[in-house]
Design a protein around this motif. Structure first.
Motif, PDB file in Angstrom:
ATOM      1  N   ASN A  70       0.830  -1.202   0.000  1.00 58.60           N
ATOM      2  CA  ASN A  70       0.000   0.000   0.000  1.00 58.60           C
ATOM      3  C   ASN A  70       0.866   1.254   0.000  1.00 58.60           C
ATOM      4  O   ASN A  70       0.636   2.199  -0.774  1.00 58.60           O
ATOM      5  N   ASP A  71       1.897   1.271   0.863  1.00 58.66           N
ATOM      6  CA  ASP A  71       2.812   2.416   0.881  1.00 58.66           C
ATOM      7  C   ASP A  71       3.622   2.489  -0.406  1.00 58.66           C
ATOM      8  O   ASP A  71       3.923   3.582  -0.900  1.00 58.66           O
ATOM      9  N   TYR A  72       3.989   1.336  -0.941  1.00 61.70           N
ATOM     10  CA  TYR A  72       4.768   1.300  -2.191  1.00 61.70           C
ATOM     11  C   TYR A  72       3.992   1.955  -3.333  1.00 61.70           C
ATOM     12  O   TYR A  72       4.512   2.839  -4.034  1.00 61.70           O
ATOM     13  N   PHE A  73       2.738   1.541  -3.515  1.00 65.68           N
ATOM     14  CA  PHE A  73       1.945   2.079  -4.625  1.00 65.68           C
ATOM     15  C   PHE A  73       1.530   3.527  -4.371  1.00 65.68           C
ATOM     16  O   PHE A  73       1.426   4.317  -5.309  1.00 65.68           O
ATOM     17  N   ASP A  74       1.301   3.875  -3.106  1.00 64.08           N
ATOM     18  CA  ASP A  74       0.985   5.269  -2.798  1.00 64.08           C
ATOM     19  C   ASP A  74       2.128   6.187  -3.217  1.00 64.08           C
ATOM     20  O   ASP A  74       1.907   7.283  -3.743  1.00 64.08           O
ATOM     21  N   ARG A  75       3.363   5.748  -2.974  1.00 64.77           N
ATOM     22  CA  ARG A  75       4.519   6.571  -3.354  1.00 64.77           C
ATOM     23  C   ARG A  75       4.619   6.699  -4.868  1.00 64.77           C
ATOM     24  O   ARG A  75       4.952   7.778  -5.390  1.00 64.77           O
ATOM     25  N   LEU A  76       4.297   5.640  -5.598  1.00 64.92           N
ATOM     26  CA  LEU A  76       4.330   5.715  -7.060  1.00 64.92           C
ATOM     27  C   LEU A  76       3.316   6.731  -7.584  1.00 64.92           C
ATOM     28  O   LEU A  76       3.534   7.360  -8.618  1.00 64.92           O
ATOM     29  N   ARG A  77       2.223   6.884  -6.864  1.00 67.40           N
ATOM     30  CA  ARG A  77       1.194   7.829  -7.284  1.00 67.40           C
ATOM     31  C   ARG A  77       1.498   9.255  -6.827  1.00 67.40           C
ATOM     32  O   ARG A  77       0.739  10.168  -7.102  1.00 67.40           O
ATOM     33  N   GLY A  78       2.564   9.404  -6.056  1.00 62.74           N
ATOM     34  CA  GLY A  78       2.910  10.733  -5.569  1.00 62.74           C
ATOM     35  C   GLY A  78       2.301  11.066  -4.232  1.00 62.74           C
ATOM     36  O   GLY A  78       2.310  12.234  -3.814  1.00 62.74           O
ATOM     37  N   ILE A 135      -3.858  -7.520  -2.518  1.00 62.33           N
ATOM     38  CA  ILE A 135      -2.993  -6.815  -3.466  1.00 62.33           C
ATOM     39  C   ILE A 135      -3.806  -5.799  -4.274  1.00 62.33           C
ATOM     40  O   ILE A 135      -3.371  -4.663  -4.500  1.00 62.33           O
ATOM     41  N   ALA A 136      -5.010  -6.218  -4.693  1.00 64.84           N
ATOM     42  CA  ALA A 136      -5.864  -5.338  -5.497  1.00 64.84           C
ATOM     43  C   ALA A 136      -6.353  -4.135  -4.700  1.00 64.84           C
ATOM     44  O   ALA A 136      -6.831  -3.163  -5.290  1.00 64.84           O
ATOM     45  N   TYR A 137      -6.225  -4.194  -3.391  1.00 62.70           N
ATOM     46  CA  TYR A 137      -6.640  -3.071  -2.552  1.00 62.70           C
ATOM     47  C   TYR A 137      -5.916  -1.786  -2.951  1.00 62.70           C
ATOM     48  O   TYR A 137      -6.514  -0.705  -2.957  1.00 62.70           O
ATOM     49  N   SER A 138      -4.618  -1.914  -3.289  1.00 64.29           N
ATOM     50  CA  SER A 138      -3.848  -0.711  -3.626  1.00 64.29           C
ATOM     51  C   SER A 138      -3.143  -0.792  -4.975  1.00 64.29           C
ATOM     52  O   SER A 138      -2.622   0.221  -5.439  1.00 64.29           O
ATOM     53  N   LEU A 144      -8.955  -1.170  -5.434  1.00 64.84           N
ATOM     54  CA  LEU A 144     -10.235  -1.224  -4.724  1.00 64.84           C
ATOM     55  C   LEU A 144     -10.411  -0.028  -3.786  1.00 64.84           C
ATOM     56  O   LEU A 144     -11.518   0.493  -3.636  1.00 64.84           O
ATOM     57  N   ALA A 145      -9.318   0.394  -3.154  1.00 64.90           N
ATOM     58  CA  ALA A 145      -9.397   1.528  -2.232  1.00 64.90           C
ATOM     59  C   ALA A 145      -9.842   2.798  -2.936  1.00 64.90           C
ATOM     60  O   ALA A 145     -10.523   3.638  -2.352  1.00 64.90           O
ATOM     61  N   SER A 146      -9.456   2.951  -4.202  1.00 66.07           N
ATOM     62  CA  SER A 146      -9.802   4.164  -4.945  1.00 66.07           C
ATOM     63  C   SER A 146     -11.245   4.151  -5.434  1.00 66.07           C
ATOM     64  O   SER A 146     -11.767   5.169  -5.874  1.00 66.07           O
ATOM     65  N   LEU A 147     -11.893   2.991  -5.362  1.00 66.98           N
ATOM     66  CA  LEU A 147     -13.274   2.857  -5.811  1.00 66.98           C
ATOM     67  C   LEU A 147     -14.266   2.959  -4.657  1.00 66.98           C
ATOM     68  O   LEU A 147     -15.458   2.734  -4.844  1.00 66.98           O
ATOM     69  N   GLY A 148     -13.757   3.256  -3.469  1.00 67.60           N
ATOM     70  CA  GLY A 148     -14.631   3.325  -2.310  1.00 67.60           C
ATOM     71  C   GLY A 148     -14.958   1.970  -1.723  1.00 67.60           C
ATOM     72  O   GLY A 148     -15.914   1.839  -0.951  1.00 67.60           O
ATOM     73  N   LEU A 149     -14.168   0.953  -2.076  1.00 70.88           N
ATOM     74  CA  LEU A 149     -14.432  -0.417  -1.621  1.00 70.88           C
ATOM     75  C   LEU A 149     -13.443  -0.886  -0.558  1.00 70.88           C
ATOM     76  O   LEU A 149     -13.408  -2.073  -0.231  1.00 70.88           O
ATOM     77  N   GLY A 150     -12.647   0.034  -0.038  1.00 72.53           N
ATOM     78  CA  GLY A 150     -11.636  -0.353   0.944  1.00 72.53           C
ATOM     79  C   GLY A 150     -12.240  -0.962   2.196  1.00 72.53           C
ATOM     80  O   GLY A 150     -11.784  -2.008   2.683  1.00 72.53           O
ATOM     81  N   GLU A 151     -13.261  -0.304   2.736  1.00 70.73           N
ATOM     82  CA  GLU A 151     -13.887  -0.803   3.958  1.00 70.73           C
ATOM     83  C   GLU A 151     -14.537  -2.168   3.743  1.00 70.73           C
ATOM     84  O   GLU A 151     -14.398  -3.073   4.576  1.00 70.73           O
ATOM     85  N   LEU A 152     -15.237  -2.332   2.619  1.00 64.78           N
ATOM     86  CA  LEU A 152     -15.909  -3.597   2.334  1.00 64.78           C
ATOM     87  C   LEU A 152     -14.906  -4.722   2.124  1.00 64.78           C
ATOM     88  O   LEU A 152     -15.099  -5.843   2.621  1.00 64.78           O
ATOM     89  N   THR A 153     -13.822  -4.430   1.404  1.00 59.70           N
ATOM     90  CA  THR A 153     -12.799  -5.449   1.159  1.00 59.70           C
ATOM     91  C   THR A 153     -12.165  -5.901   2.463  1.00 59.70           C
ATOM     92  O   THR A 153     -12.020  -7.104   2.716  1.00 59.70           O
ATOM     93  N   ALA A 154     -11.780  -4.940   3.301  1.00 61.95           N
ATOM     94  CA  ALA A 154     -11.150  -5.284   4.578  1.00 61.95           C
ATOM     95  C   ALA A 154     -12.123  -6.026   5.485  1.00 61.95           C
ATOM     96  O   ALA A 154     -11.756  -7.002   6.149  1.00 61.95           O
ATOM     97  N   ALA A 155     -13.380  -5.578   5.526  1.00 57.87           N
ATOM     98  CA  ALA A 155     -14.378  -6.221   6.378  1.00 57.87           C
ATOM     99  C   ALA A 155     -14.597  -7.667   5.966  1.00 57.87           C
ATOM    100  O   ALA A 155     -14.758  -8.550   6.820  1.00 57.87           O
ATOM    101  N   THR A 156     -14.579  -7.932   4.663  1.00 57.93           N
ATOM    102  CA  THR A 156     -14.791  -9.300   4.178  1.00 57.93           C
ATOM    103  C   THR A 156     -13.583 -10.189   4.458  1.00 57.93           C
ATOM    104  O   THR A 156     -13.723 -11.282   5.017  1.00 57.93           O
ATOM    105  N   CYS A 157     -12.397  -9.706   4.098  1.00 58.84           N
ATOM    106  CA  CYS A 157     -11.190 -10.532   4.231  1.00 58.84           C
ATOM    107  C   CYS A 157     -10.755 -10.699   5.685  1.00 58.84           C
ATOM    108  O   CYS A 157     -10.247 -11.765   6.067  1.00 58.84           O
ATOM    109  N   MET A 158     -10.950  -9.663   6.502  1.00 59.49           N
ATOM    110  CA  MET A 158     -10.482  -9.720   7.884  1.00 59.49           C
ATOM    111  C   MET A 158     -11.623  -9.895   8.869  1.00 59.49           C
ATOM    112  O   MET A 158     -11.465  -9.721  10.071  1.00 59.49           O
TER     113      MET A 158
END
Length: 300
Positions: A70-78, A135-138, A144-158
């Protein structure tokens, strides 16, 4: 979303340690449901400690690798450029993160194969899907996080996924009980992700459309309060249904942490209070999660 690589990529270094990059404060997201589900399985028969340890290790490895990516891809996006420096200190090099995260995920897959061999083959497939979702989260052009699905993805997987898997690897066929037990954990991790997204609304706005951005700060803060209240309500229902023991009512001791978290996003809250919200969310998850798990272990 396009990533722009340049020679500077070779000179990015994380300002903190590898351990910090794994975000250990969030590990309750996997540790607590695994402990609770194993305690639930123990009430059906003997549990294997080696299987419990393998499940804990695999879960923490996956969560840590996802946090790093997540931090890796965030840095790539600036994003979050303040976390990085061009000076070679003791921190991880940006370019080395995918390799380390891949090694961690490979170790988790090996542990998952062992767990599937010891219990049910389907566990391997479910674990693989969970890793892909993590992985698809970021990652990718539309994470998925950019589509507003971060909470749903985390809630399902965790929530349901890790809780039911931790129950099943002890060779107990999943029934309604572990699914019901997963509900407070799903709500807890959703509240943690939402806290992070409310805090980062302005920072995220140029890069993604999180649920907090879609709802607006005021409505997102209201949803956070609903998620926190629903966590305690779900535990009360589980007690009423005899899924968890009456001792689980001890989780109410964590309520002051939930209140403190909500206050971090009141209309008059300062920016410093908003920033501290993530720590309060993590502390709340640890408190509720461990109290719930230990209530199951300690009850007859």
């Amino acid at each position: 979303m396009r990533y722009e690589h340049c020679e500077e990529d070779q000179r990015w270094f994380y300002r903190f340690s590898w351990f910090h990059l794994m975000r250990p404060l969030t590990w309750s997201g996997t540790i607590s449901p695994v402990l609770a589900a194993t305690a639930l399985a123990a009430k059906k028969g003997a549990v294997r400690i080696d299987v419990l340890l393998a499940m804990l290790a695999a879960s923490v490895l996956i969560q840590s690798a996802v946090n790093m990516l997540n931090d890796y891809f965030d840095r790539l996006r600036g994003q979050d450029i303040d976390k990085w420096t061009n000076k070679h200190d003791d921190g991880p090099a940006h370019r080395s993160i995918p390799a380390v995260a891949s090694a961690m995920l490979t170790a988790a897959v090996a542990l998952g194969a062992y767990l599937a061999w010891q219990s049910y083959a389907a566990i391997a497939w479910i674990g693989t899907v969970a890793i892909i979702c993590g992985i698809a989260y970021s990652a990718g052009p539309r994470p998925l996080a950019s589509l507003g699905l971060g909470e749903l993805t985390a809630a399902t997987c965790m929530g349901p996924v890790v809780t039911v898997l931790a129950y099943a690897v002890q060779r107990h066929a999943p029934n309604a009980a572990p699914f019901a037990l997963s509900i407070p954990f799903a709500l807890l991790i959703a509240s943690m992700i939402l806290t992070n997204n409310i805090r980062d609304i302005e920072k995220d706005r140029p890069f993604r459309r999180t649920l907090a951005i879609r709802l607006g700060r005021k409505n997102a803060a209201r949803l956070l309060a609903v998620l926190l209240a629903s966590t305690y309500l779900s535990i009360a229902v589980l007690i009423f249904w005899h899924v968890v023991p009456l001792l689980a009512a001890v989780t109410v001791l964590a309520l002051p942490l939930a209140i403190r978290l909500c206050l971090c996003f009141r209309p008059s809250a300062s920016r410093a209070e908003e920033i501290s919200g993530m720590k309060w969310a993590a502390r709340h998850h640890w408190a509720v999660g461990l109290l719930l798990a230990f209530s199951l272990w300690l009850s007859p």
